[in-house]
Design an enzyme around this catalytic site. Sequence first.
Site, PDB file in Angstrom:
ATOM      1  N   CYS A   1      -4.300 -59.759  15.958  1.00 35.25           N
ATOM      2  CA  CYS A   1      -3.110 -58.915  16.099  1.00 35.25           C
ATOM      3  C   CYS A   1      -2.996 -58.440  17.533  1.00 35.25           C
ATOM      4  CB  CYS A   1      -3.190 -57.725  15.143  1.00 35.25           C
ATOM      5  SG  CYS A   1      -4.667 -56.715  15.368  1.00 35.25           S
TER       6      CYS A   1
ATOM      7  N   CYS B   1       5.929 -49.422  18.894  1.00 32.34           N
ATOM      8  CA  CYS B   1       6.033 -50.612  18.040  1.00 32.34           C
ATOM      9  C   CYS B   1       7.498 -50.853  17.681  1.00 32.34           C
ATOM     10  CB  CYS B   1       5.195 -50.407  16.777  1.00 32.34           C
ATOM     11  SG  CYS B   1       5.436 -51.685  15.540  1.00 32.34           S
TER      12      CYS B   1
ATOM     13  N   CYS C   1      20.656 -90.778   0.909  1.00 34.72           N
ATOM     14  CA  CYS C   1      19.719 -91.601   1.685  1.00 34.72           C
ATOM     15  C   CYS C   1      20.102 -91.687   3.153  1.00 34.72           C
ATOM     16  CB  CYS C   1      19.647 -93.006   1.091  1.00 34.72           C
ATOM     17  SG  CYS C   1      18.557 -93.041  -0.311  1.00 34.72           S
TER      18      CYS C   1
ATOM     19  N   CYS D   1       2.255 -59.118  14.166  1.00 37.96           N
ATOM     20  CA  CYS D   1       0.844 -58.847  13.862  1.00 37.96           C
ATOM     21  C   CYS D   1       0.563 -59.009  12.379  1.00 37.96           C
ATOM     22  CB  CYS D   1       0.459 -57.450  14.326  1.00 37.96           C
ATOM     23  SG  CYS D   1       1.522 -56.160  13.663  1.00 37.96           S
TER      24      CYS D   1
ATOM     25  N   ASN E   1      18.432 -83.607  -0.695  1.00 42.69           N
ATOM     26  CA  ASN E   1      17.857 -84.928  -0.484  1.00 42.69           C
ATOM     27  C   ASN E   1      17.020 -84.839   0.797  1.00 42.69           C
ATOM     28  OD1 ASN E   1      17.375 -87.763  -0.494  1.00 42.69           O
ATOM     29  ND2 ASN E   1      19.246 -87.994  -1.696  1.00 42.69           N
ATOM     30  N   THR E   2      16.546 -85.946   1.270  1.00 44.02           N
ATOM     31  CA  THR E   2      15.601 -85.904   2.395  1.00 44.02           C
ATOM     32  C   THR E   2      16.298 -85.647   3.727  1.00 44.02           C
ATOM     33  OG1 THR E   2      15.740 -88.283   2.549  1.00 44.02           O
ATOM     34  CG2 THR E   2      13.911 -87.378   1.266  1.00 44.02           C
TER      35      THR E   2
ATOM     36  N   ASN F   1       9.959 -91.127   4.449  1.00 41.11           N
ATOM     37  CA  ASN F   1      10.022 -92.464   3.863  1.00 41.11           C
ATOM     38  C   ASN F   1      11.138 -93.293   4.458  1.00 41.11           C
ATOM     39  OD1 ASN F   1      12.397 -93.028   1.761  1.00 41.11           O
ATOM     40  ND2 ASN F   1      11.951 -90.832   1.754  1.00 41.11           N
TER      41      ASN F   1
HETATM   42  C1  LIG Z   1       9.566 -91.990  -1.015  1.00 42.24           C
HETATM   43  C2  LIG Z   1      10.827 -91.303  -1.425  1.00 42.24           C
HETATM   44  C3  LIG Z   1      11.865 -92.032  -1.975  1.00 42.24           C
HETATM   45  C4  LIG Z   1      13.018 -91.390  -2.369  1.00 42.24           C
HETATM   46  N1  LIG Z   1      14.004 -92.121  -2.951  1.00 42.24           N
HETATM   47  C5  LIG Z   1      15.131 -91.487  -3.381  1.00 42.24           C
HETATM   48  C6  LIG Z   1      16.125 -92.171  -4.082  1.00 42.24           C
HETATM   49  O1  LIG Z   1      16.028 -93.356  -4.330  1.00 42.24           O
HETATM   50  N2  LIG Z   1      17.211 -91.495  -4.491  1.00 42.24           N
HETATM   51  C7  LIG Z   1      17.366 -90.156  -4.250  1.00 42.24           C
HETATM   52  O2  LIG Z   1      18.373 -89.577  -4.643  1.00 42.24           O
HETATM   53  N3  LIG Z   1      16.418 -89.476  -3.597  1.00 42.24           N
HETATM   54  C8  LIG Z   1      15.306 -90.103  -3.172  1.00 42.24           C
HETATM   55  N4  LIG Z   1      14.318 -89.371  -2.561  1.00 42.24           N
HETATM   56  C9  LIG Z   1      14.517 -87.923  -2.355  1.00 42.24           C
HETATM   57  C10 LIG Z   1      13.881 -87.107  -3.480  1.00 42.24           C
HETATM   58  O3  LIG Z   1      14.537 -87.337  -4.690  1.00 42.24           O
HETATM   59  C11 LIG Z   1      13.961 -85.602  -3.175  1.00 42.24           C
HETATM   60  O4  LIG Z   1      15.327 -85.271  -2.994  1.00 42.24           O
HETATM   61  C12 LIG Z   1      13.196 -85.207  -1.962  1.00 42.24           C
HETATM   62  O5  LIG Z   1      12.028 -85.941  -1.879  1.00 42.24           O
HETATM   63  C13 LIG Z   1      12.883 -83.707  -1.919  1.00 42.24           C
HETATM   64  O6  LIG Z   1      11.979 -83.315  -2.916  1.00 42.24           O
HETATM   65  P1  LIG Z   1      10.384 -83.111  -2.679  1.00 42.24           P
HETATM   66  O7  LIG Z   1      10.248 -82.196  -1.533  1.00 42.24           O
HETATM   67  O8  LIG Z   1       9.883 -82.591  -3.965  1.00 42.24           O
HETATM   68  O9  LIG Z   1       9.835 -84.453  -2.363  1.00 42.24           O
HETATM   69  C14 LIG Z   1      13.161 -90.021  -2.165  1.00 42.24           C
HETATM   70  C15 LIG Z   1      12.123 -89.300  -1.616  1.00 42.24           C
HETATM   71  C16 LIG Z   1      10.951 -89.915  -1.243  1.00 42.24           C
HETATM   72  C17 LIG Z   1       9.833 -89.102  -0.652  1.00 42.24           C
HETATM   73  S1  SF4 Z   2      -5.801 -55.907  11.765  1.00 40.73           S
HETATM   74 FE1  SF4 Z   2      -5.932 -57.981  10.981  1.00 40.73          FE
HETATM   75  S2  SF4 Z   2      -5.428 -59.255  12.736  1.00 40.73           S
HETATM   76 FE2  SF4 Z   2      -5.937 -57.251  13.541  1.00 40.73          FE
HETATM   77  S3  SF4 Z   2      -8.119 -57.325  14.037  1.00 40.73           S
HETATM   78 FE3  SF4 Z   2      -7.934 -56.503  11.974  1.00 40.73          FE
HETATM   79  S4  SF4 Z   2      -8.116 -58.270  10.641  1.00 40.73           S
HETATM   80 FE4  SF4 Z   2      -7.668 -59.053  12.683  1.00 40.73          FE
HETATM   81  S1  SF4 Z   3       3.275 -57.172  16.894  1.00 39.05           S
HETATM   82 FE1  SF4 Z   3       3.008 -55.558  15.375  1.00 39.05          FE
HETATM   83  S2  SF4 Z   3       2.417 -53.776  16.597  1.00 39.05           S
HETATM   84 FE2  SF4 Z   3       3.289 -55.272  18.045  1.00 39.05          FE
HETATM   85  S3  SF4 Z   3       5.471 -54.725  18.206  1.00 39.05           S
HETATM   86 FE3  SF4 Z   3       5.314 -56.286  16.603  1.00 39.05          FE
HETATM   87  S4  SF4 Z   3       5.081 -55.069  14.715  1.00 39.05           S
HETATM   88 FE4  SF4 Z   3       4.641 -53.662  16.403  1.00 39.05          FE
END
Ligand SMILES: Cc1cc2nc3c(=O)[nH]c(=O)nc-3n(C[C@H](O)[C@H](O)[C@H](O)COP(=O)(O)O)c2cc1C
Ligand code: SF4
Ligand code: SF4
Lengths: 445, 459
Positions: free
Chosen positions: B351, B400, B135, B406, B200-201, B73
Amino acid sequence: MPDVTAPPLDANAFAETYTPLSAHEATVEANRCLYCFDAPCLQACPTHIDIPTFIRKIGTGNLRGSARTILEANFLGGTCARVCPVQELCEGACVLNSEEKPIAIGRLQRYAVDHVQERGVQLFQPGPATGHRVAVVGSGPAGLSAAAELAKLGHAVTLLEKRELGGGLSTYGIIVLREPVEVSLREVEAVRALGVDVQTDRDLRTRADLDALLAEHDAVFLAVGLGAVPAMGMPGEEQVVDGLQFIEDSKVNPQALHVGQRVAVIGAGNTAIDAATIARRHGADVTMVYRRTESEMTAYRHEYEFALHEGIAYQFLTQPVRVVTEGKQVTGLECVKMILGTPDASGRPSPRPLPGSEFVIPCDQVIKAIGQEKPALAVELGLSLDKGYIAVNDAMQTSAPRVYAGGDCVRARGTASTVMAVQDGKYAAAAIHQHLSASKEAAHG
Amino acid sequence: MADLSINFAGIRAPNPFWLASAPPTNSGAQIHRAFEHGWGGAVWKTIGAPVLNISNRYGGLSIAGQRLLAINNVELISDRPLDVNLREIAEVKRMWPDRAVIVSAMVDADPQAWKDIVAMIEDTGADGIELNYGCPQGMSERGMGAAVGQVPEMCQLNTHWVTSITRLPVIVKLTPNITHIVDPAHAALAGGANALSLINTINSVMKIDLDTLRITPNIGGRGTHGGYAGPAVKPIALNMLAELMSDAQVRASGVPISGMGGIVTWRDAAEFLLLGATSLQVCTAAMHYGYRIVEDMIDGLSNWMDEKGFATIYDVAGKALPQTSTFGELDLAYQAVARIDPDKCINCNLCYVACNDTAHQCIDLVAGDGVRVEPGYDIRANGKHVADTRPQPVVRESDCVGCALCANVCPVDGCIEMVSVPSGRESITWDQLTAQRPEIATSWDAMMAYRKEVGIDIH
Ligand SMILES: Cc1cc2nc3c(=O)[nH]c(=O)nc-3n(C[C@H](O)[C@H](O)[C@H](O)COP(=O)(O)O)c2cc1C
Ligand code: SF4
Ligand code: SF4
Ligand SMILES: Cc1cc2nc3c(=O)[nH]c(=O)nc-3n(C[C@H](O)[C@H](O)[C@H](O)COP(=O)(O)OP(=O)(O)OC[C@H]3O[C@@H](n4cnc5c(N)ncnc54)[C@H](O)[C@@H]3O)c2cc1C
Ligand code: SF4
């Protein structure tokens, strides 16, 4: 009985069964794909389209790239996306079958291919000219696929088609619920755009015609498909409608299509179901008549279930013996009950008539859809046969030098399907190319 | 039924779910509605100096078709006149005496400015004050928000100005846009803070539009950095919370911490509680789905607590903290290997490719007859039955390294387990080892000799 004209139709009755995916649906579905490594879906596809890659490209919004991945492996990706029995192929092999629903590979494929084809995007160019000329006979999936591959390799290709429209059964035989005509015609145009000289209304009939072609071309690929529905040899058969003709009319000549009120369809394969579906969607009461049981039907399970869902009735263990007519009007189909005996050559129990069990199914139209005649042309051309089909080796070569064949006309083994025909076209093109390249080297050497 | 009520630095609430100071807490009518949905408290959208907000303000992060994994945002504090906000705060508090109503404030770094606003906030009857030192854009250029939060001395001074004149609990909201989160936390404590909240963001540029080639959000052809929040930031928030809660000085102070940053479900909430937060704040999730999401947050948390036998929030709080450690304290002799359950495996081979391309090449593809095979297929074979003959991935456990890649890529729950196996070595940490033999940390020869001695072979 008066001649019945088809009841007024609901426009939606003949729309494609599956609606196109929306962008959101496609993205969500594409992202459901695991992007398996060495994926089973890829192997299960007879043309081995790199399915995980094309799906991933849909997921990233690279639709052009996705379509290219599909069409590189299968030039008829738009048709195959609609007609392939995906449950038996790619989707049937998807690893998600064991856990949940498989990925809707067919619908995703259609989404990507339609995206470019509806916009007229040209993804491929003809290769640098090699100076070789190849003739392809028949513009069905096998012919189109071979023509496209050969053109991409730089060979000059002439494509001969006896009918007015190209596309083979995709145009004339696949009901619109599955594939609208535009889609297959688009594929013919795409082949034309690669520089292929598509000549319709050109029928190859005789050995002399073939020799003439061979005189002007370095190789000939026969992709002539199969014939009409065979005769059953029962009284009144003149009044029976050919199932293929019936479907064809429903697609390219709907004004000429005549649909009865009560229709009996003979056969229980996919073609029979298609013909029955068309009749049903025109409002007819439809009964399918089959001499064996549900378990021996050649139709795919999902097709059978689709038919039941459509409200199509089945009459199993029933053999038609005579068409009952009044003048030229059909009034019924006389049948005899069957019982299953010991397995026959096909490994399925052979049906035997139950004496004295004759009965009549009242109906005003009988459609037969009991398969297609073997390619009669093969005999005319003097080619070796395999169970009535044109005999070919692994490189799709016939018994005649420089003559190759593929598609339904060579399908002595396995089921005839569009995707198999496309793959045959690829094999043949690769074999012809290899042969021509080798001869060129020899000539230069 | 678990008791979800909290007493956070003297601020009481029926449950720990508070709306964070942000668009969801912009007006009395909104908070009224939020409380009807069950929110335990609300931190009013920051009030203070006159500002003018801009259009448009939010960029969204979407991955793989999933919308709003984060918001970025370029919004400022409340753009509604101070007196309107203050009047509505008073009304809300009067109507909802049992809910926590906290006022977030931000003014110029000047004691008189703080004095004025604190007096006004106290008059509303609000339960507490949250100081917005966060912010990252717009306000910081005016010497407020992050400009205070990023300088510990300023943070301490401003906090002190407020705590010295108010009877209300003061929460200092920390900015994550800093190298060491404990520094401003210490400063806030030194300034007399009664509680801390974070995060925060985070400073960010959300994305560039590939059609227009412009920065998003596009504000009349220009773009700027903004604050990043939402589910995608949760791991960062959890880490900062863990850093605070493992800090001796913060722990000794006993101030409670209000956790936020990416809380979308009760599960996220429980994680913050387990790392020691005792009140929780939510912004983006409410912006995405509306106030109604709190119902499942309360219900889910309560059911989980019942299942686990936790009676109160304080029984949950900090339960995972004893495990937080430093790298130097981890056991070098611990050994885990990947083990695939063939019955659960769906043969996606993810895998295999992950280990082969980017780990230690120790997964083999083994055909039904027990023979190791390379990937690939026979071009003549097709049809759904090909799925039945796929080779099975099998881990060569001796090779391994136990990186667990895997297990992380496997799409089937519980299919690949990281199993602890005896390494045959004495338990020792890096700190112990390098205390005993400092040369190991500086000489590869010494390191190789040590490995040889204890039998560690890295291929
Ligand atoms: C559109 C938008 C506006 C925001 N405005 C504010 C604000 O005014 N004040 C504030 O402290 N955080 C603001 N935030 C941050 C949110 O409060 C929050 O910290 C952040 O989005 C992480 O939470 P979420 O992952 O649940 O969105 C805003 C976030 C978004 C997406
Ligand atoms: S072990 Fe999992 S990743 Fe590997 S062939 Fe079977 S289903 Fe696919
Ligand atoms: S991918 Fe799976 S089988 Fe290959 S080394 Fe890593 S843990 Fe072992
Ligand atoms: C009713 C019906 C429904 C079907 N549904 C499906 C389905 O859902 N899914 C699926 O995968 N498959 C389906 N199939 C099968 C599929 O259509 C065929 O396997 C496929 O079309 C075979 O392609 P092809 O190129 O070998 O032959 P065709 O498509 O038959 O094409 C042969 C072409 O050669 C032309 N030709 C023939 N002889 C000559 C000549 N002498 N000179 C010049 N041109 C000639 C024909 O006019 C035709 O255009 C269906 C078939 C039918 C009959
Ligand atoms: S098998 Fe299924 S999940 Fe795996 S790549 Fe193919 S479509 Fe995707």
